[in-house]
Write a protein that holds these residues in place. Structure first.
Motif, PDB file in Angstrom:
ATOM      1  N   UNK A  26      34.095 -28.366  47.324  1.00 58.47           N
ATOM      2  CA  UNK A  26      35.007 -27.600  48.180  1.00 58.47           C
ATOM      3  C   UNK A  26      35.175 -26.179  47.653  1.00 58.47           C
ATOM      4  N   UNK A  27      35.341 -26.049  46.336  1.00 53.79           N
ATOM      5  CA  UNK A  27      35.530 -24.714  45.756  1.00 53.79           C
ATOM      6  C   UNK A  27      34.296 -23.850  46.007  1.00 53.79           C
ATOM      7  N   UNK A  28      33.119 -24.434  45.894  1.00 54.78           N
ATOM      8  CA  UNK A  28      31.894 -23.661  46.127  1.00 54.78           C
ATOM      9  C   UNK A  28      31.754 -23.299  47.598  1.00 54.78           C
ATOM     10  N   UNK A  29      32.107 -24.241  48.473  1.00 59.88           N
ATOM     11  CA  UNK A  29      32.016 -23.954  49.907  1.00 59.88           C
ATOM     12  C   UNK A  29      32.980 -22.836  50.294  1.00 59.88           C
ATOM     13  N   UNK A  30      34.126 -22.774  49.612  1.00 62.64           N
ATOM     14  CA  UNK A  30      35.098 -21.712  49.916  1.00 62.64           C
ATOM     15  C   UNK A  30      34.728 -20.383  49.269  1.00 62.64           C
ATOM     16  N   UNK A  31      33.890 -20.431  48.251  1.00 63.17           N
ATOM     17  CA  UNK A  31      33.488 -19.192  47.547  1.00 63.17           C
ATOM     18  C   UNK A  31      31.970 -19.136  47.403  1.00 63.17           C
ATOM     19  N   UNK A  32      31.257 -19.074  48.529  1.00 59.13           N
ATOM     20  CA  UNK A  32      29.790 -19.189  48.446  1.00 59.13           C
ATOM     21  C   UNK A  32      29.141 -18.093  47.615  1.00 59.13           C
ATOM     22  N   UNK A  33      29.668 -16.871  47.719  1.00 50.01           N
ATOM     23  CA  UNK A  33      29.034 -15.761  46.991  1.00 50.01           C
ATOM     24  C   UNK A  33      29.222 -15.932  45.477  1.00 50.01           C
ATOM     25  N   UNK A  34      30.437 -16.358  45.085  1.00 46.19           N
ATOM     26  CA  UNK A  34      30.704 -16.553  43.648  1.00 46.19           C
ATOM     27  C   UNK A  34      29.736 -17.594  43.076  1.00 46.19           C
TER      28      UNK A  34
END
Lengths: 435, 519
Positions: A129-137
């Protein structure tokens, strides 16, 4: 200074050294340095006196890090520990994703009870979920190999979570992925668009992928995002477009596959008419696409005949051809498929296909298929059908006598000894002995 | 003189401070032994605060929050008075949930406060009339939009069913698949707390009479998703079998004969067999007799025999008897079979019991601690299985800390010890970090022959396809950074071999990168 004075001086220093140590010991034991295990396990608050309780959602990254370290002092089962760690990491990622990932990678990368191929271990998928919310990071972490070799596992989680939420973001980075990851990423984009994720259309992804060279995105991958031009059934326009494009490039192949898909359930004569005038390589692709999408036994068998006419031996050897035949035979037409298989030309490339064509019928009912065999004219295919019957008798019906009956009827002695070997393997595997 | 006194004062104070500092430091180090602990994160310590002084408290708070003991819901449960109009209070709390205002007008904190109030209001109503309360929340559109039923299932439904008892809750708990998981959790808790199989029989009967019977049959055929890690991922009937007391075996068998599905019968029996050596022994006798001949197909009977084989509490001779019937055992010596069984037992003990591997890795448990626990966990360990136990334990623990696990091989003759180390290079470290694998290799002795050298390097080739699949190009970069030597060369060659089959052009390019031509 006398020797006595020196001894007194040394003793007094040593005494104070020891006193310092004793004070440290006392303060440590009173301050809870050794109470870690019981506090964590029992759920008793272990905060220093006077410190106010703050819900975890208000914690800083450092507080998560300290709770994470404290876990090492607790007693858990493996499942419990992994679950607590996952819960901590999920929250931690909301305030400091990189630190949480690094902590997770500091644990073992092996998942209990899994198979050899485990993409990301027991913890990393918690960051979905965290990656999906922050794809660029996440992408920056992956491109910079921020976590060394472990970054590879993170990339898998990133592709899956970002791709399913925002397929466009992933599609735009396919060119930068390695050849090993590209098919996975393209597959995820397709699954996402089918699930209606990210408000993106197949056409939108087609445009992105079509700009990439064929060695990055193949015609087979591209066609998944393509649709027929100018109305779903404008086959003539499609055919003209293929002729206009010429050559055997990727886009021609895509168009050929689209044409084939549109012809999937048509009788073989219709397909033959439609491909008339097209280059040979394109004709093969049209038939192959039509065959793979066919739903009726007549069109399936008719299109394999067309492949034979086109001498598309590589396509006939393809395992997908055999699978489609078996599927057709299972749909209540096993006898028809077996009869058809007997008409195949005898070639090295068709041996496997023949076997797939007859095996469902042979195994269904030994009595019926045995009578069918006896009515066949003497041929290479009849010998092979007897061998297939023997295999079905052994592996499906556990009937060694029926197997022997069939083996004894094989005319070609060289092939018979090969079929006998297959039986010997069954005997060894099952411990069969002649009664 | 005054000057000498000042100097003496300073040196005495320094001695005191030094003594304090040395002991304090050593105590802190002893708490989590740094020697046994892998290098911890750099980023995790990115701010200045002392990392360990309040970790226990934070963790305890987190665990309490997690279990619902410390949450807004828990606080409100004690603070909010019970309304006279129970339904009216729920309707009022629910009003406005969901919709545009809900999504954009309230902060997360405010949303959480509203949801907690709904939970407590529903709890009050459920204590009085669960059927009616359940009917309301499952059908109210605002509740659905805000995800209230799922949230209620986690706390309110579980608490209500636990308080009233599962048998008194079937009428509302078995109405919707959403709450089937809670029904199973409460039922298992009651069985384990003394209700036993008799309780399950009553439950099964009640569900059989309910309108959700078919939906429940489908549900129980799938693995549970449970808050309880022990139940998570297991099928319900298997857990029911495991929670059945040995003296209830005949009732269990009667039910196995009564129910229809082969998978359900197998689950009940498999779960029961795994509960104790006596249960496994009993099932073995039943399977050998005629009682279940018509009940279970050959495949299921084989599956159950495999289950029995894995029960460490069963006498070794009985297990060997089953193992020898397996066609895969043909030609293998008794000692080989014992070794394999003991290997399974050790792995199973470490995976399913206390997390000794984690404690060993992080310095909480010593090698002796783990060894003692394993011996305690394998009371039927025969003398012939001692060595196999040592090897299996070594292989498990070496993946956590290879140096610390090494003394397990001390009792072995030198040749055997050498053999175990060489074989561990390819039998173990499958999904372990390549860095850890490389660290382990440092302890593997020098090869004495080409054959030994081949075994020592075999791990690189057997592991390359999986490493490339899992880490992709990051593994290739990692290999490029390895220190020069035979391991780097073996790793590079195995990458080339594994890549050539899939993509010859890429393999050629990699070859040029690994072995650049001299100008």
């Amino acid at each position: 200074m006398s020797r006595i004075s020196r001894a007194i001086l040394l003793a007094s220093h040593l005494l104070l050294l020891a006193a310092g140590g004793w004070i440290a010991w006392q303060s440590a034991t009173r301050g809870g340095l050794f109470q870690q295990e019981s506090a964590a396990k029992s759920g008793k608050p272990g905060r220093p006196q006077g410190a106010a309780y703050r819900p975890a959602k208000q914690w800083t990254g450092s507080e998560y890090a300290r709770a994470w370290k404290a876990l090492r002092g607790g007693i858990y089962t493996t499942k419990e520990r992994v679950q607590v760690q996952r819960d901590l990491l999920e929250r931690w990622a909301e305030v400091d994703l990189a630190a949480a990932i690094e902590a997770a990678l500091g644990e073992t990368w092996d998942r209990d009870g899994g198979t050899g191929f485990d993409p990301s271990g027991p913890l990393l998928d918690v960051f979905s979920e965290a990656l999906a919310n922050n794809p660029q990071e996440g992408w920056d972490m992956i491109r910079g190999r921020q976590f060394g070799v472990g970054t590879g596992m993170l990339r898998r989680v990133w592709m899956e979570s970002v791709g399913m939420k925002d397929p466009l973001f992933l599609a735009n980075r396919v060119a930068e992925l390695s050849w090993r990851d590209r098919p996975v990423a393209i597959g995820i984009c397709h699954a996402a668009v089918e699930a209606g994720a990210g408000g993106v259309t197949e056409a939108g992804l087609f445009r992105i992928f079509a700009e990439l060279p064929p060695e990055m995105v193949s015609a087979e991958q591209l066609v998944e995002f393509a649709s027929l031009p100018a109305g779903a059934m404008d086959l003539l326009a499609l055919k003209q477009e293929i002729i206009r494009m010429g050559g055997d490039g990727r886009m021609v192949k895509v168009q050929a596959m689209l044409l084939g898909q549109a012809l999937a359930d048509q009788p073989a004569e219709v397909v033959a008419g439609e491909i008339d005038g097209l280059p040979q390589a394109v004709r093969e692709e049209v038939i192959w696409a039509a065959f793979k999408d066919s739903g009726t036994p007549e069109s399936v068998l008719g299109q394999v005949d067309l492949l034979v006419d086109e001498e598309a031996w590589a396509k006939l050897e393809n395992p997908e051809t055999g699978q489609q035949l078996r599927k057709t035979a299972r749909s209540g037409t096993a006898r028809e498929v077996a009869d058809w298989a007997m008409t195949l030309p005898v070639r090295q490339e068709t041996l496997e296909l023949f076997q797939h064509g007859v095996e469902i019928f042979l195994a269904e009912n030994l009595e019926i298929s045995g009578r069918w065999l006896d009515e066949l004219p003497d041929s290479v295919w009849r010998d092979r059908a007897y061998a297939g019957f023997s295999q079905a008798a052994l592996n499906v019906h556990n009937n060694s006598r029926a197997s022997r009956w069939a083996l004894n009827r094989i005319g070609d002695q060289d092939f018979k000894s090969e079929a006998e070997d297959w039986r010997t393997q069954w005997e060894k595997r099952t411990g069969w002995t002649k009664k | 003189m005054a000057r000498t006194s000042k100097i003496l004062l300073v040196t005495h104070v320094l001695a005191l401070v030094l003594g304090y500092g040395v002991v304090r430091k050593s105590l802190e180090r002893g708490q989590v032994n740094d020697e046994d602990t892998p290098e911890f994160t750099k980023l995790a310590d990115r701010d200045e605060q002392s990392p360990s002084d309040d970790g226990d408290g934070l963790l305890a708070d987190f665990l309490n929050e997690r279990s619902g003991k410390k949450s807004r819901y828990a606080e409100l449960k004690t603070a909010l008075p019970v309304a006279k109009d129970l339904k009216g209070a729920v309707v009022s709390a629910v009003a406005g949930l969901g919709g545009a205002d809900w999504r954009s007008g309230l902060t997360r904190e405010e949303q959480a406060a509203r949801v907690a109030e709904v939970e407590v209001r529903v709890l009050h109503w459920m204590k009085d009339n669960p059927l009616e309360a359940m009917g309301f929340v499952m059908n109210d559109p605002a509740c659905e939009e805000a995800g209230i039923p799922e949230l209620l299932d986690k706390h309110v439904f579980l608490e209500t069913a636990t308080e009233k008892g599962v048998l008194n809750s079937v009428d509302w708990l078995a109405r919707d698949p959403l709450t089937f998981g809670t029904l199973c959790a409460v039922a298992l808790n009651e069985m384990r707390a003394g209700g036993g199989f008799a309780m399950y029989e009553k439950l099964a009967e009640a569900i059989w009479r309910s309108s959700s019977r078919d939906a429940f049959l489908e549900f129980r055929a799938e693995p549970l998703v449970s808050e309880n890690p022990a139940d998570d991922g297991e099928r319900f009937l298997r857990l029911v079998g495991a929670a059945t007391r040995f003296e209830e075996r005949d009732r269990l068998l009667a039910m196995v004969k009564r129910i229809r599905g082969t998978a359900d019968k197998t689950d009940l029996l498999a779960g029961f067999a795994g509960s104790s050596g006596a249960a496994a022994e009993w099932l073995r006798t039943v399977l050998k007799g005629d009682e279940l001949k018509g009940e279970l197909p050959r495949g299921s009977r084989d599956d159950l025999n495999q289950e029995i084989l894995g029960v460490a509490g069963l006498e070794m001779d009985r297990r060997l008897e089953i193992f020898q019937e397996d066609p895969t055992s043909e030609g293998r010596s008794r000692q080989e079979l014992v070794d394999e069984l003991i290997g399974w037992d050790v792995v199973s003990l470490l995976e399913n019991g206390r997390d000794w591997r984690f404690e060993f890795r992080n310095g909480k448990a010593s090698l002796d601690d783990v060894l003692t626990a394993v011996r305690r966990g394998l009371p039927k360990l025969p003398e012939a299985g001692e060595e196999a136990m040592g090897v299996a334990l070594y292989r498990e623990l070496a993946e956590e800390n290879p140096k610390k696990a090494l003394p397990l091989l001390d009792p072995f003759p030198p040749d055997r010890r050498r053999e175990v180390l060489l074989d561990s290079t390819w039998l173990n470290f499958v999904n372990v970090s390549p860095d850890d694998f490389l660290r382990f290799l440092a302890d593997v002795p020098e090869a004495k022959s080409p054959e030994e050298q081949e075994r020592k390097l075999k791990g690189w080739s057997t592991r390359a396809p999986a490493y490339l699949w899992r880490y992709g190009d990051d593994y290739i970069e990692w290999v490029k950074q390895m220190p020069p030597g035979i391991h780097r060369e073996a790793a590079m060659n195995s990458i080339l071999l594994a890549t050539a089959g899939e993509n010859p052009e890429q393999a050629r390019e990699l070859g040029e990168q690994f072995y650049p031509r001299k100008p």
